[in-house]
Design an enzyme around this catalytic site. Structure first.
Site, PDB file in Angstrom:
ATOM      1  CB  CYS A  48       5.021  17.772 -10.101  1.00  0.00           C
ATOM      2  SG  CYS A  48       6.190  16.840 -11.101  1.00  0.00           S
ATOM      3  CG  HIS A  64      -1.974  -1.143   1.097  1.00  0.00           C
ATOM      4  ND1 HIS A  64      -2.637  -1.669   2.175  1.00  0.00           N
ATOM      5  CD2 HIS A  64      -2.405  -1.862   0.022  1.00  0.00           C
ATOM      6  CE1 HIS A  64      -3.437  -2.648   1.768  1.00  0.00           C
ATOM      7  NE2 HIS A  64      -3.312  -2.788   0.468  1.00  0.00           N
ATOM      8  CG  ASN A 108      -5.032 -10.830  14.900  1.00  0.00           C
ATOM      9  OD1 ASN A 108      -5.542 -10.321  15.883  1.00  0.00           O
ATOM     10  ND2 ASN A 108      -5.113 -10.285  13.689  1.00  0.00           N
TER      11      ASN A 108
HETATM   12  P1  NAD Z   1      -6.843  -3.588  10.558  1.00  0.00           P
HETATM   13  O1  NAD Z   1      -6.885  -2.328  11.364  1.00  0.00           O
HETATM   14  O2  NAD Z   1      -7.989  -3.939   9.700  1.00  0.00           O
HETATM   15  O3  NAD Z   1      -6.624  -4.841  11.533  1.00  0.00           O
HETATM   16  C1  NAD Z   1      -5.652  -4.837  12.525  1.00  0.00           C
HETATM   17  C2  NAD Z   1      -5.521  -6.259  13.052  1.00  0.00           C
HETATM   18  O4  NAD Z   1      -4.467  -6.265  13.988  1.00  0.00           O
HETATM   19  C3  NAD Z   1      -6.769  -6.788  13.795  1.00  0.00           C
HETATM   20  O5  NAD Z   1      -7.052  -8.083  13.332  1.00  0.00           O
HETATM   21  C4  NAD Z   1      -6.332  -6.812  15.260  1.00  0.00           C
HETATM   22  O6  NAD Z   1      -6.905  -7.901  15.971  1.00  0.00           O
HETATM   23  C5  NAD Z   1      -4.855  -7.014  15.125  1.00  0.00           C
HETATM   24  N1  NAD Z   1      -4.053  -6.510  16.226  1.00  0.00           N
HETATM   25  C6  NAD Z   1      -4.317  -5.471  17.064  1.00  0.00           C
HETATM   26  N2  NAD Z   1      -3.313  -5.309  17.942  1.00  0.00           N
HETATM   27  C7  NAD Z   1      -2.392  -6.264  17.644  1.00  0.00           C
HETATM   28  C8  NAD Z   1      -1.128  -6.607  18.185  1.00  0.00           C
HETATM   29  N3  NAD Z   1      -0.604  -5.951  19.219  1.00  0.00           N
HETATM   30  N4  NAD Z   1      -0.454  -7.638  17.633  1.00  0.00           N
HETATM   31  C9  NAD Z   1      -0.977  -8.327  16.587  1.00  0.00           C
HETATM   32  N5  NAD Z   1      -2.171  -8.045  16.039  1.00  0.00           N
HETATM   33  C10 NAD Z   1      -2.868  -7.032  16.560  1.00  0.00           C
HETATM   34  O7  NAD Z   1      -5.465  -3.562   9.766  1.00  0.00           O
HETATM   35  P2  NAD Z   1      -5.041  -4.145   8.345  1.00  0.00           P
HETATM   36  O8  NAD Z   1      -5.500  -5.555   8.234  1.00  0.00           O
HETATM   37  O9  NAD Z   1      -3.608  -3.838   8.192  1.00  0.00           O
HETATM   38  O10 NAD Z   1      -5.871  -3.295   7.290  1.00  0.00           O
HETATM   39  C11 NAD Z   1      -5.978  -1.884   7.444  1.00  0.00           C
HETATM   40  C12 NAD Z   1      -5.532  -1.051   6.246  1.00  0.00           C
HETATM   41  O11 NAD Z   1      -5.175   0.233   6.754  1.00  0.00           O
HETATM   42  C13 NAD Z   1      -4.337  -1.548   5.506  1.00  0.00           C
HETATM   43  O12 NAD Z   1      -4.651  -1.482   4.177  1.00  0.00           O
HETATM   44  C14 NAD Z   1      -3.189  -0.580   5.824  1.00  0.00           C
HETATM   45  O13 NAD Z   1      -2.559  -0.161   4.628  1.00  0.00           O
HETATM   46  C15 NAD Z   1      -3.844   0.640   6.412  1.00  0.00           C
HETATM   47  N6  NAD Z   1      -3.191   1.148   7.660  1.00  0.00           N
HETATM   48  C16 NAD Z   1      -1.832   1.118   7.816  1.00  0.00           C
HETATM   49  C17 NAD Z   1      -1.247   1.567   9.014  1.00  0.00           C
HETATM   50  C18 NAD Z   1       0.259   1.534   9.164  1.00  0.00           C
HETATM   51  O14 NAD Z   1       0.980   1.774   8.217  1.00  0.00           O
HETATM   52  N7  NAD Z   1       0.789   1.222  10.354  1.00  0.00           N
HETATM   53  C19 NAD Z   1      -2.052   2.038  10.050  1.00  0.00           C
HETATM   54  C20 NAD Z   1      -3.442   2.065   9.830  1.00  0.00           C
HETATM   55  C21 NAD Z   1      -3.995   1.617   8.647  1.00  0.00           C
HETATM   56 ZN    ZN Z   2       4.596  15.742 -12.437  1.00  0.00          ZN
END
Ligand code: NAD
Ligand code: ZN
Length: 246
Positions: free
Chosen positions: A147, A118, A213
């Site tokens: 840009c 992503h 998880n």
């Molecule tokens: P999600 O928020 O849908 O799910 C998070 C998952 O992590 C849940 O299943 C939860 O149970 C689990 N979780 C919570 N705490 C945890 C821990 N301490 N250890 C292990 N697991 C734990 O996240 P997703 O599936 O990554 O999808 C969300 C979308 O949002 C993605 O597409 C991502 O690109 C984006 N996003 C990215 C970030 C980042 O870069 N850190 C932050 C927020 C959202």
């Molecule tokens: Zn450009």
């Protein structure tokens, strides 16, 4: 928390591993999840800000949101789960880390060449010509950066709702999922497609699917083994099992 017995049998001889991570892995570094504390920002939902339509309609507000999120991520550091994954990589001949996170923490932890499905929130590119002019461009006095090559609007290099994933990177992830013997899903709810297709690709290819998880997810029922723990406990235990058994 214990390592599934079937996984312990597999660990000594596994040559190919693919790990896919999500927001849960970075949660313990203090990066808020979409559904967490910054789930609502100035009354907007992420879905109302993270799209090309939203950006073209109001680039200033979208930039403002990303400036806020970049600031939140400024001082975060990789945690023991990121570090354990980077070390696991050195023990397995064929290893690929695939992340849905945009925070860049896997790279910072030492993962060699992770697939960032992503994108990366610290980078920019031009909405018109696609060029990456560098990460130093930011919102200045409410003005969206332009840009240097074509004058188009610069934007954060993340994949927005409705956009395609970078195809060469997704291809790299799919090939790794297809050939791996162990596929690890860590800290992801498995609801965002097409990333969520990767465990199915791995399963069809005969891989053992391990979920790390603390909560049950949409993908739990397809897992061959589950470690019901936080990533900072589960991933280091997986690493020590590999170290002891190999
Ligand atoms: P999600 O928020 O849908 O799910 C998070 C998952 O992590 C849940 O299943 C939860 O149970 C689990 N979780 C919570 N705490 C945890 C821990 N301490 N250890 C292990 N697991 C734990 O996240 P997703 O599936 O990554 O999808 C969300 C979308 O949002 C993605 O597409 C991502 O690109 C984006 N996003 C990215 C970030 C980042 O870069 N850190 C932050 C927020 C959202
Ligand atoms: Zn450009």
């Amino acid at each position: 928390m214990s390592i599934p017995a079937t996984l312990l049998e597999l660990a000594p001889r596994v040559k190919s591993v693919c790990v896919m991570t999500g927001a849960g892995v970075s949660a313990e570094s203090g990066v808020p999840t979409f559904r967490g504390t910054d789930g609502l920002w100035k009354k907007f939902k992420p879905e109302e800000l993270a799209s090309v339509e939203a950006f073209l309609r109001n680039p200033e507000i979208v930039w403002e949101w990303y400036s806020y999120r970049r600031k939140l991520m400024e001082n975060v550091r990789p945690n023991s789960a990121h570090l354990a994954m980077a070390e696991l990589e050195t023990l397995v001949p064929d290893f690929l880390l695939v992340t849905q996170n945009v925070d860049g923490l896997h790279r910072e932890a030492g993962s060699a060449d992770p697939v960032e499905l992503h994108g990366n929130i610290r980078r920019n590119h031009c909405q018109s010509c696609g060029e990456d002019p560098g990460s130093e461009f930011k919102l200045e006095d409410g003005h969206v950066p332009k840009c240097p090559s074509c004058g188009g609007l610069l934007r954060p290099s993340v994949v927005w709702f409705g956009e395609l994933l970078p195809m060469d990177e997704f291809g790299r992830a799919e090939r790794a999922a297809k050939r791996c013997e162990l596929f690890v899903l860590a800290g992801t709810s498995g609801v965002v497609w097409p990333a969520a297709s990767l465990p199915f690709t791995a399963k069809t290819g005969g891989a053992y699917i391990l979920e790390i998880n603390p909560e049950e997810t949409e993908l739990s029922r397809y897992a061959d083994g589950i470690i019901r723990s936080r990533a900072t406990e589960g991933v280091p235990s997986l690493l020590s099992a590999f170290k002891q058994l190999r």
